[in-house]
Design a protein around this motif. Structure first.
Motif, PDB file in Angstrom:
ATOM      1  N   ARG A   1      27.399  25.126  69.084  1.00 29.67           N
ATOM      2  CA  ARG A   1      28.035  26.009  70.071  1.00 29.67           C
ATOM      3  C   ARG A   1      27.005  26.945  70.700  1.00 29.67           C
ATOM      4  O   ARG A   1      26.978  27.132  71.914  1.00 29.67           O
ATOM      5  CB  ARG A   1      29.156  26.815  69.415  1.00 29.67           C
ATOM      6  CG  ARG A   1      30.408  26.061  69.193  1.00 29.67           C
ATOM      7  CD  ARG A   1      31.530  26.968  68.705  1.00 29.67           C
ATOM      8  NE  ARG A   1      32.696  26.183  68.440  1.00 29.67           N
ATOM      9  CZ  ARG A   1      33.062  25.758  67.235  1.00 29.67           C
ATOM     10  NH1 ARG A   1      32.371  26.107  66.173  1.00 29.67           N
ATOM     11  NH2 ARG A   1      34.135  25.010  67.095  1.00 29.67           N
ATOM     12  N   LEU A   2      26.178  27.540  69.847  1.00 32.58           N
ATOM     13  CA  LEU A   2      25.176  28.459  70.371  1.00 32.58           C
ATOM     14  C   LEU A   2      24.145  27.718  71.219  1.00 32.58           C
ATOM     15  O   LEU A   2      23.718  28.225  72.258  1.00 32.58           O
ATOM     16  CB  LEU A   2      24.496  29.237  69.242  1.00 32.58           C
ATOM     17  CG  LEU A   2      23.485  30.279  69.681  1.00 32.58           C
ATOM     18  CD1 LEU A   2      24.090  31.290  70.669  1.00 32.58           C
ATOM     19  CD2 LEU A   2      22.906  31.003  68.465  1.00 32.58           C
ATOM     20  N   ALA A   3      23.761  26.521  70.821  1.00 32.10           N
ATOM     21  CA  ALA A   3      22.811  25.734  71.626  1.00 32.10           C
ATOM     22  C   ALA A   3      23.393  25.476  73.021  1.00 32.10           C
ATOM     23  O   ALA A   3      22.683  25.604  74.031  1.00 32.10           O
ATOM     24  CB  ALA A   3      22.481  24.416  70.920  1.00 32.10           C
TER      25      ALA A   3
ATOM     26  N   SER B   1      23.688  27.011  78.821  1.00 34.10           N
ATOM     27  CA  SER B   1      24.475  27.522  79.947  1.00 34.10           C
ATOM     28  C   SER B   1      23.830  28.745  80.585  1.00 34.10           C
ATOM     29  O   SER B   1      24.137  29.077  81.728  1.00 34.10           O
ATOM     30  CB  SER B   1      25.904  27.848  79.506  1.00 34.10           C
ATOM     31  OG  SER B   1      25.957  29.066  78.782  1.00 34.10           O
ATOM     32  N   GLN B   2      22.935  29.397  79.864  1.00 32.86           N
ATOM     33  CA  GLN B   2      22.209  30.543  80.392  1.00 32.86           C
ATOM     34  C   GLN B   2      20.912  30.127  81.078  1.00 32.86           C
ATOM     35  O   GLN B   2      20.100  30.964  81.459  1.00 32.86           O
ATOM     36  CB  GLN B   2      21.901  31.536  79.266  1.00 32.86           C
ATOM     37  CG  GLN B   2      23.134  32.179  78.691  1.00 32.86           C
ATOM     38  CD  GLN B   2      23.889  32.961  79.744  1.00 32.86           C
ATOM     39  OE1 GLN B   2      23.340  33.819  80.415  1.00 32.86           O
ATOM     40  NE2 GLN B   2      25.171  32.656  79.891  1.00 32.86           N
TER      41      GLN B   2
ATOM     42  N   ARG C   1      17.459  22.926  67.284  1.00 32.32           N
ATOM     43  CA  ARG C   1      18.073  21.702  67.793  1.00 32.32           C
ATOM     44  C   ARG C   1      17.978  21.597  69.319  1.00 32.32           C
ATOM     45  O   ARG C   1      18.362  20.585  69.884  1.00 32.32           O
ATOM     46  CB  ARG C   1      19.520  21.601  67.345  1.00 32.32           C
ATOM     47  CG  ARG C   1      20.431  22.596  67.976  1.00 32.32           C
ATOM     48  CD  ARG C   1      21.892  22.461  67.527  1.00 32.32           C
ATOM     49  NE  ARG C   1      22.222  21.170  67.027  1.00 32.32           N
ATOM     50  CZ  ARG C   1      22.581  20.896  65.761  1.00 32.32           C
ATOM     51  NH1 ARG C   1      22.688  21.864  64.890  1.00 32.32           N
ATOM     52  NH2 ARG C   1      22.854  19.668  65.393  1.00 32.32           N
ATOM     53  N   SER C   2      17.504  22.643  69.980  1.00 31.55           N
ATOM     54  CA  SER C   2      17.485  22.610  71.447  1.00 31.55           C
ATOM     55  C   SER C   2      16.085  22.751  72.043  1.00 31.55           C
ATOM     56  O   SER C   2      15.951  22.976  73.238  1.00 31.55           O
ATOM     57  CB  SER C   2      18.411  23.690  72.007  1.00 31.55           C
ATOM     58  OG  SER C   2      18.085  24.949  71.481  1.00 31.55           O
TER      59      SER C   2
ATOM     60  N   ILE D   1      24.087  19.105  71.945  1.00 31.03           N
ATOM     61  CA  ILE D   1      23.682  19.088  73.350  1.00 31.03           C
ATOM     62  C   ILE D   1      23.092  17.713  73.670  1.00 31.03           C
ATOM     63  O   ILE D   1      22.646  16.991  72.769  1.00 31.03           O
ATOM     64  CB  ILE D   1      22.674  20.221  73.683  1.00 31.03           C
ATOM     65  CG1 ILE D   1      21.409  20.116  72.827  1.00 31.03           C
ATOM     66  CG2 ILE D   1      23.318  21.584  73.534  1.00 31.03           C
ATOM     67  CD1 ILE D   1      20.315  21.090  73.189  1.00 31.03           C
ATOM     68  N   ASP D   2      23.090  17.341  74.933  1.00 30.50           N
ATOM     69  CA  ASP D   2      22.640  16.006  75.331  1.00 30.50           C
ATOM     70  C   ASP D   2      21.158  15.771  75.102  1.00 30.50           C
ATOM     71  O   ASP D   2      20.749  14.651  74.840  1.00 30.50           O
ATOM     72  CB  ASP D   2      22.957  15.758  76.813  1.00 30.50           C
ATOM     73  CG  ASP D   2      24.450  15.646  77.074  1.00 30.50           C
ATOM     74  OD1 ASP D   2      25.189  15.268  76.137  1.00 30.50           O
ATOM     75  OD2 ASP D   2      24.877  15.952  78.199  1.00 30.50           O
TER      76      ASP D   2
END
Length: 180
Positions: free
Chosen positions: A36-38, A43-44, A71-72, A155-156
């Motif tokens: 969720r945080l990723a 989105s930011q 993870r991002s 995330i993708d």
């Protein structure tokens, strides 16, 4: 990523137990929360190799905040929660952080440090709504409210991120160390 593999095979096993509170977070919960945080960070506008900072005491959200960066493909800077406003502001600026994740316990220092840092476009405050802080809802938001409606899927473009560490430096100022 170990947590991802374990979440798939043993989702209900504890990923961690907070010694101070006894709060238990399973691998499934840890996976969902860091996802969720990723998504929120994406989105930011944060993309691979961008920076954000974490400035709070040890708690479950601290670990999730690190997990989101790992993870991002982001650099995350863990700022010592005992630093002064000036020291904290220096690291936030020097690391080129675009997001700050902090807590109610450290809010006074964070708020003062942010006064001259326009680059930080989002501040998430753990426990902000519960403490009755006056959060503006745009730049400064309650952590839990900000991630509540965000998807918990990966995330993708997952890629490995890492911490940006700081040394004591030789110039009287901490020096950021970026590992490739």
């Amino acid at each position: 990523m170990y947590a991802t593999r374990t979440a798939a095979t043993h989702p209900d096993r504890p990923a961690f137990i907070m010694a101070s509170t006894g709060e238990t977070v399973t691998y499934r919960e840890f996976e969902e929360r860091s996802n969720r945080l990723a998504h929120l960070l994406r989105s930011q506008g944060l993309q691979r190799l961008d920076h954000y900072s974490i400035f709070m005491e040890n708690n479950a959200r601290y670990l999730e905040s690190e997990g989101a960066g790992e993870r991002s493909g982001l650099y995350y800077t863990c700022i010592n929660s005992y630093l002064t406003t000036e020291e904290m502001a220096y690291i936030l600026d020097n690391s080129e952080s675009k997001v700050l994740i902090t807590s109610v316990a450290r809010w006074d220092v964070a708020e003062a440090a942010l006064s001259d840092l326009d680059r930080v476009r989002l501040v998430l405050v753990v426990g902000g709504a519960d403490a009755g802080l006056d959060l503006d809802g745009e730049r400064v938001r309650d952590f839990d409210e900000a991630v509540a409606d965000v998807t918990s899927t990966p995330i993708d473009d997952e890629s490995l991120g890492t911490a940006m560490m700081y040394s004591s430096g030789t110039t009287g100022r901490p020096k950021g160390i970026i590992r490739p």
